[in-house]
Design a protein around this motif. Structure first.
Motif, short mmCIF file in Angstrom:
data_model
loop_
_atom_site.label_atom_id
_atom_site.label_comp_id
_atom_site.label_asym_id
_atom_site.label_seq_id
_atom_site.Cartn_x
_atom_site.Cartn_y
_atom_site.Cartn_z
N GLY A 289 69.35 46.84 -108.48
CA GLY A 289 68.23 47.76 -108.57
C GLY A 289 67.48 48.02 -107.29
O GLY A 289 66.51 48.79 -107.28
N PHE A 290 67.90 47.42 -106.18
CA PHE A 290 67.24 47.68 -104.91
C PHE A 290 67.68 49.03 -104.36
O PHE A 290 68.86 49.40 -104.47
N PRO A 291 66.77 49.81 -103.75
CA PRO A 291 67.17 51.05 -103.07
C PRO A 291 68.18 50.74 -101.98
O PRO A 291 68.25 49.61 -101.48
N PHE A 292 68.97 51.75 -101.58
CA PHE A 292 70.07 51.50 -100.64
C PHE A 292 69.59 50.89 -99.34
O PHE A 292 70.22 49.97 -98.81
N ASN A 293 68.45 51.37 -98.81
CA ASN A 293 67.97 50.83 -97.54
C ASN A 293 67.61 49.35 -97.67
O ASN A 293 67.89 48.54 -96.79
N GLU A 294 67.00 48.96 -98.78
CA GLU A 294 66.66 47.57 -99.00
C GLU A 294 67.90 46.73 -99.28
O GLU A 294 68.02 45.59 -98.82
N ALA A 295 68.84 47.29 -100.04
CA ALA A 295 70.08 46.58 -100.36
C ALA A 295 70.86 46.27 -99.09
O ALA A 295 71.38 45.16 -98.91
N ALA A 296 70.95 47.25 -98.19
CA ALA A 296 71.67 47.04 -96.93
C ALA A 296 70.96 46.00 -96.06
O ALA A 296 71.60 45.18 -95.40
N SER A 297 69.63 46.03 -96.08
CA SER A 297 68.86 45.04 -95.31
C SER A 297 69.04 43.64 -95.87
O SER A 297 69.09 42.66 -95.12
N ILE A 298 69.15 43.54 -97.19
CA ILE A 298 69.43 42.24 -97.81
C ILE A 298 70.81 41.76 -97.42
O ILE A 298 71.03 40.58 -97.10
N GLY A 299 71.77 42.67 -97.42
CA GLY A 299 73.14 42.31 -97.08
C GLY A 299 73.26 41.75 -95.68
O GLY A 299 74.08 40.87 -95.42
N ILE A 300 72.42 42.22 -94.76
CA ILE A 300 72.53 41.80 -93.35
C ILE A 300 72.19 40.31 -93.20
O ILE A 300 72.49 39.71 -92.14
N ILE A 301 71.60 39.70 -94.22
CA ILE A 301 71.40 38.25 -94.19
C ILE A 301 72.75 37.56 -93.97
O ILE A 301 72.84 36.51 -93.33
N GLY A 302 73.81 38.19 -94.51
CA GLY A 302 75.15 37.63 -94.36
C GLY A 302 75.65 37.60 -92.93
O GLY A 302 76.67 36.98 -92.65
N ALA A 303 74.96 38.26 -92.02
CA ALA A 303 75.35 38.18 -90.62
C ALA A 303 75.04 36.81 -90.04
O ALA A 303 75.48 36.48 -88.94
N ALA A 304 74.28 36.01 -90.79
CA ALA A 304 73.87 34.67 -90.33
C ALA A 304 73.15 34.76 -89.00
O ALA A 304 73.33 33.93 -88.12
#
Length: 382
Positions: free
Chosen positions: A133-148
């Protein structure tokens, strides 16, 4: 309200505010961060200042963050000076670049494949966040956590998910510090003892020429910058720091970047990020989701790297130790050391540190490239 009542309320605002349970909860969170940094030695340079900043920001009636008399508190000043305009993350990348040794990557460019596979968690977590349910901009920002990579997370979040800056940053740095706990069980689950004991003998490699070492960061900046111009601050700062190191004529600047600059910015970054951890920013259901999604991203980063290494072994005559695939995340040099220690635990005479660090360096570059890719995609797909 009489004048005396007004004075009493002002004097005892802190005592009155302590009746709010959320204040105690944030003190507890700050205390946990300090405990992890001081007692458990998990990224103490970051978690310790973050924990202190969290406690300072949640003391009722304080003026460290909340403006008083028309003037902002000192933590607000630091936030506006270093986080709101992405200055601190960029300065950190200069310091990291000065610390990086890209020789293993220049000798064996194919290790970038392991690094790319180990960043699968970014896109998997972003997709899952979008489904949550996160907007795309927030979802992508959350995903970048995976960059460690904490600075990359700050940079992306500040541009596209400012409202989630505090939980995203804290989650990224906390999971970075927990690499020694997160990675080993996943690696063991995905590999057999025989695979973990695969030897990758140390090779006395030919020295990389000065020309190659100097041109490599320049070429990376040009290629990444042309493909994703928005990534130039990140990749440019990282490679500028490396150029200070390899040029051979700016040793004093390189040493300053690796020591004084790194320590000072880490100190200010930690306490400033901690100060964003107020109850209204942290004690929400979205933050709980971010914690789960961040863990998902880290797990799938490790899974992607290890499985890619196992896949490569199907086609290679000379097998590689699949554990090195887990080093493709950006947590440099922690991940490389963790994997090297795992190999030694299985076989005390199996030294794979050279290969693990080579992949880990590639992961540092890949994290910045991945961050640039996310920065470029958000405006287009959002």
């Amino acid at each position: 309200m009489t004048a005396w009542e007004s004075i009493a309320k002002e004097l005892f605002s802190g005592v009155i505010g302590m009746g709010d349970p959320s204040v105690w909860m944030m003190f507890l969170i700050g205390g946990i961060l300090i405990y992890l940094g001081v007692k458990k030695d998990y990224e103490p340079m970051l978690l310790f200042p973050m924990g202190v900043g969290c406690i300072l920001a949640n003391i009722p009636g304080h003026f460290a963050v909340i403006p008083t008399g028309g003037e902002p508190g000192f933590l607000s000043v630091l936030y506006e000076a270093g986080i709101a305009n992405e200055l601190f993350p960029v300065l950190i990348f200069i310091a990291v670049g000065a610390m990086c040794e890209f020789d293993p990557l220049i000798r064996a460019p194919y290790v970038m494949l392991f690094a790319a596979a180990a960043h699968f968690g970014i896109f998997a977590a972003a997709l899952l966040a979008s489904m949550a349910g996160f907007p795309f901009n927030e979802a992508a920002s959350i995903g970048i956590i995976g960059a460690a990579d904490g600075p990359t997370t700050i940079f992306v979040a500040q541009k596209f998910a400012t409202n989630l800056l505090a939980p995203l940053t804290v989650t990224a740095f906390c999971y970075m510090s927990l690499v020694p706990i997160i990675q080993p069980p996943i690696v063991k689950l995905l590999t057999t003892k025989k695979e973990r004991m695969i030897r990758m003998p140390f090779k006395a490699e030919k020295p990389v020429s000065w020309t190659a070492r100097f041109l490599f960061p320049l070429m990376v900046v040009l290629i990444a910058g042309i493909l994703a111009p928005i990534s130039v601050p990140l990749i440019g700062a990282l490679m500028f720091g490396n150029l200070l190191k390899v040029s051979g004529v700016t040793d004093s600047l390189s040493n300053a970047a690796q020591n004084e600059l790194s320590n000072l910015v880490t100190l200010l970054l930690g306490i400033t990020v901690g100060a964003t951890m107020t109850a209204e920013n942290i004690l929400t259901m979205d933050v709980l989701k971010i914690l789960v999604l961040g863990a998902f991203a880290f797990v799938f980063d490790t899974v992607g790297g290890v499985l890619f290494a196992k896949l490569a072994n199907l086609f290679l005559k000379k097998k590689i130790n699949p554990m090195i695939g887990a080093c493709g995340i950006s947590a440099f040099p922690m991940s490389g050391r963790v994997i090297a220690k795992m190999a030694l635990k299985e076989d005390p005479s199996n030294y794979i540190i050279q290969h693990a660090m080579g992949v880990n360096v590639a992961g540092q570059v890949a994290s910045v490239v991945a961050g640039g890719l996310v920065l470029a995609l958000i405006p287009v797909l959002g």
